[in-house]
Design an enzyme around this catalytic site. Structure first.
Site, short mmCIF file in Angstrom:
data_model
loop_
_atom_site.label_atom_id
_atom_site.label_comp_id
_atom_site.label_asym_id
_atom_site.label_seq_id
_atom_site.Cartn_x
_atom_site.Cartn_y
_atom_site.Cartn_z
N ASP A 106 -85.10 43.94 42.82
CA ASP A 106 -84.17 43.49 43.60
C ASP A 106 -83.56 44.94 44.32
O ASP A 106 -82.54 44.79 44.96
CB ASP A 106 -83.48 42.51 44.14
N LYS A 157 -68.43 41.33 35.55
CA LYS A 157 -67.85 40.47 36.85
C LYS A 157 -66.47 40.72 36.40
O LYS A 157 -66.05 39.43 36.40
CB LYS A 157 -68.36 39.03 36.97
N ASP A 217 -78.71 47.09 46.07
CA ASP A 217 -79.56 45.82 45.25
C ASP A 217 -79.68 44.88 46.95
O ASP A 217 -78.46 45.18 47.70
CB ASP A 217 -78.57 44.61 44.36
P1 GTP Z 1 -79.60 34.79 43.39
O1 GTP Z 1 -80.49 33.71 43.29
O2 GTP Z 1 -79.07 34.94 44.40
O3 GTP Z 1 -78.65 34.88 42.30
O4 GTP Z 1 -80.73 35.53 42.95
P2 GTP Z 1 -82.03 36.45 41.45
O5 GTP Z 1 -82.70 34.98 41.77
O6 GTP Z 1 -82.69 37.59 42.06
O7 GTP Z 1 -81.09 36.86 40.62
P3 GTP Z 1 -80.53 38.01 40.44
O8 GTP Z 1 -80.34 38.95 41.66
O9 GTP Z 1 -79.66 37.74 39.46
O10 GTP Z 1 -81.89 38.90 39.99
C1 GTP Z 1 -82.38 40.08 39.48
C2 GTP Z 1 -83.57 40.22 39.97
O11 GTP Z 1 -84.13 39.26 38.46
C3 GTP Z 1 -84.33 40.23 40.71
O12 GTP Z 1 -85.16 40.93 40.80
C4 GTP Z 1 -84.88 38.76 39.96
O13 GTP Z 1 -86.39 38.54 40.51
C5 GTP Z 1 -85.00 38.50 38.55
N1 GTP Z 1 -85.42 37.39 37.74
C6 GTP Z 1 -84.20 36.58 37.91
N2 GTP Z 1 -84.44 35.33 37.27
C7 GTP Z 1 -85.35 35.85 37.10
C8 GTP Z 1 -86.46 34.16 36.16
O14 GTP Z 1 -86.07 33.49 35.64
N3 GTP Z 1 -87.57 35.64 36.21
C9 GTP Z 1 -88.29 36.30 36.71
N4 GTP Z 1 -89.78 36.15 36.49
N5 GTP Z 1 -87.22 36.66 37.22
C10 GTP Z 1 -86.03 37.08 37.92
#
Ligand code: GTP
Length: 361
Positions: A106, A157, A217
């Site tokens: 992202d 954070k 992001d």
């Molecule tokens: P929020 O729910 O809004 O916090 O977004 P998010 O779930 O995408 O979490 P975050 O922004 O912390 O994730 C950073 C990156 O890691 C993003 O590209 C997510 O798609 C990916 N990501 C987060 N958790 C997982 C997971 O459990 N599995 C996989 N495959 N990717 C993950």
């Protein structure tokens, strides 16, 4: 070097946009976000890519398939339940071999991956983390470094009083395969909390690669809109609008001669722009959009197949696929998910978040 892209997050902060559309497939200037990430890898000769996915896999797999259209080879590592950033990479373990890249799926960045790979090799690093400066680091993971970029401390954070640097973890890593042995299989595990801090405590050689190139992001609707605006205004080297007109209009559309379009604007194919419609950038309109007579669209991102009926106005908003805004309706500062119908003359409260399939007014 191979790459794993993390595209399995729930995208909670982007809801309701991510209810039907995974964050990675959200259109940026009418192209799915993930396509930019894959093309950038390919430009750095990284063509073996694993997508780590935990939910909404179908839209991603359906669009990218085996990757051949983009000149890369794509594999899919699907988690039954979300395993967190590190757990997801562990789940993709059978694919990499040797040092590999991990990218948060992202993040849009012009980061020089080739230079980062050289940096990693020169320092014989076990894990290299890209870092970037931000104005407000309090919602990110901070990285303090000492000589030659060796990481001295992580600060997750922090409050403003605790802030010691504006350099944050930019969500791109190069890891040696040994790092995977510290991640238990099929367990929810995160790099930021469960992998990198213990490596540091054990005195392992982990480094941060600094870069001040474009970085954004798309975790929230505001940042998603900002990314579109930044690309329209030429802040990244990955997209250039026509420098003369500042407007791109897709094929097979219609634009009434009295319609007024102010740059910067990207309008998809098969769009119809009616008499005296006023479109003021920065804006993006997806494929098959209809902007009827006298309608106004300003500083907004509209996905595919939208109808903005006569006299309606949309300002500072995001509107997802297949929405219909009735004549003379007003939408401002709002985020509207797919298949929403807004009644004629309805004035939506500023800052609304509308769930998919809702009829309003
Ligand atoms: P929020 O729910 O809004 O916090 O977004 P998010 O779930 O995408 O979490 P975050 O922004 O912390 O994730 C950073 C990156 O890691 C993003 O590209 C997510 O798609 C990916 N990501 C987060 N958790 C997982 C997971 O459990 N599995 C996989 N495959 N990717 C993950």
């Amino acid at each position: 070097m191979k790459a794993v892209i993390l595209v399995g997050g729930l995208g909670t902060r982007l809801k309701p946009l991510t209810i039907n559309t995974p964050k990675a497939m959200m259109p940026v200037l009418n192209t799915p976000f993930l396509e930019y990430v894959i093309r950038r890898l390919s430009r750095h000769h990284i063509t073996e890519i694993v997508l780590a996915i935990s939910h909404l896999a179908q839209p991603i797999e359906g669009y990218f398939g085996d990757g051949s259209r983009l000149g890369v080879s794509l594999s899919y590592a699907i988690e039954e339940t979300a395993l967190g950033t590190a757990g997801a990479v562990k789940n993709a373990e059978k694919y990499p071999g040797g040092a590999f890249l991990v990218l948060n799926g992202d993040i849009f960045t012009d980061l020089d991956l080739t230079a980062m790979m050289d940096f990693h090799r020169q320092r014989q690093s076990l894990a290299t983390i890209a870092m970037t400066p931000v104005e407000d680091p309090t919602s990110y993971g901070l990285i303090e470094t000492v000589t030659r970029g060796r990481i001295a401390r992580f600060l997750e954070k922090p409050s403003w009083e605790q802030v010691t640097t504006n350099m944050i973890n930019a969500g791109t890593y190069i890891l040696e395969p040994e790092v995977l042995s510290s991640i238990p299989p099929q367990t929810n595990f995160s790099f930021e909390h469960d992998v990198f801090p213990p490596l540091l405590e054990r005195g392992e050689p982990i480094y941060a690669f600094p870069s001040s190139c474009y970085w954004m992001d798309i975790g929230t609707p505001e940042k998603y809109r900002q990314l579109n605006q930044d690309l329209l205004s030429g802040k990244s080297n990955q997209y250039r609008l026509d420098p003369v007109t500042g407007v791109s209009i897709g094929e097979q559309g219609y634009c009434h001669p009295t319609a007024e379009i102010t740059a910067p604007a990207v309008i998809g194919s098969h769009c119809s722009i009616g008499k005296n419609a006023r479109l003021t950038g920065p804006l993006v309109i997806g494929t098959g959009g209809t902007i009827a007579e006298g309608a106004v669209v300003e500083d907004s991102i509209i996905w595919h197949q939208a109808t903005i009926a006569a006299g309606a106005s949309v300002r500072h908003s995001i509107i997802a696929n297949d929405c219909r805004l009735g004549a003379d309706s007003i939408v401002e500062g709002s985020v509207i998910s797919d298949n929403v119908i807004v009644a004629e003359g309805y004035k939506m409260a500023i800052g609304s978040r509308i769930q998919p399939g809702t009829s309003i007014g």
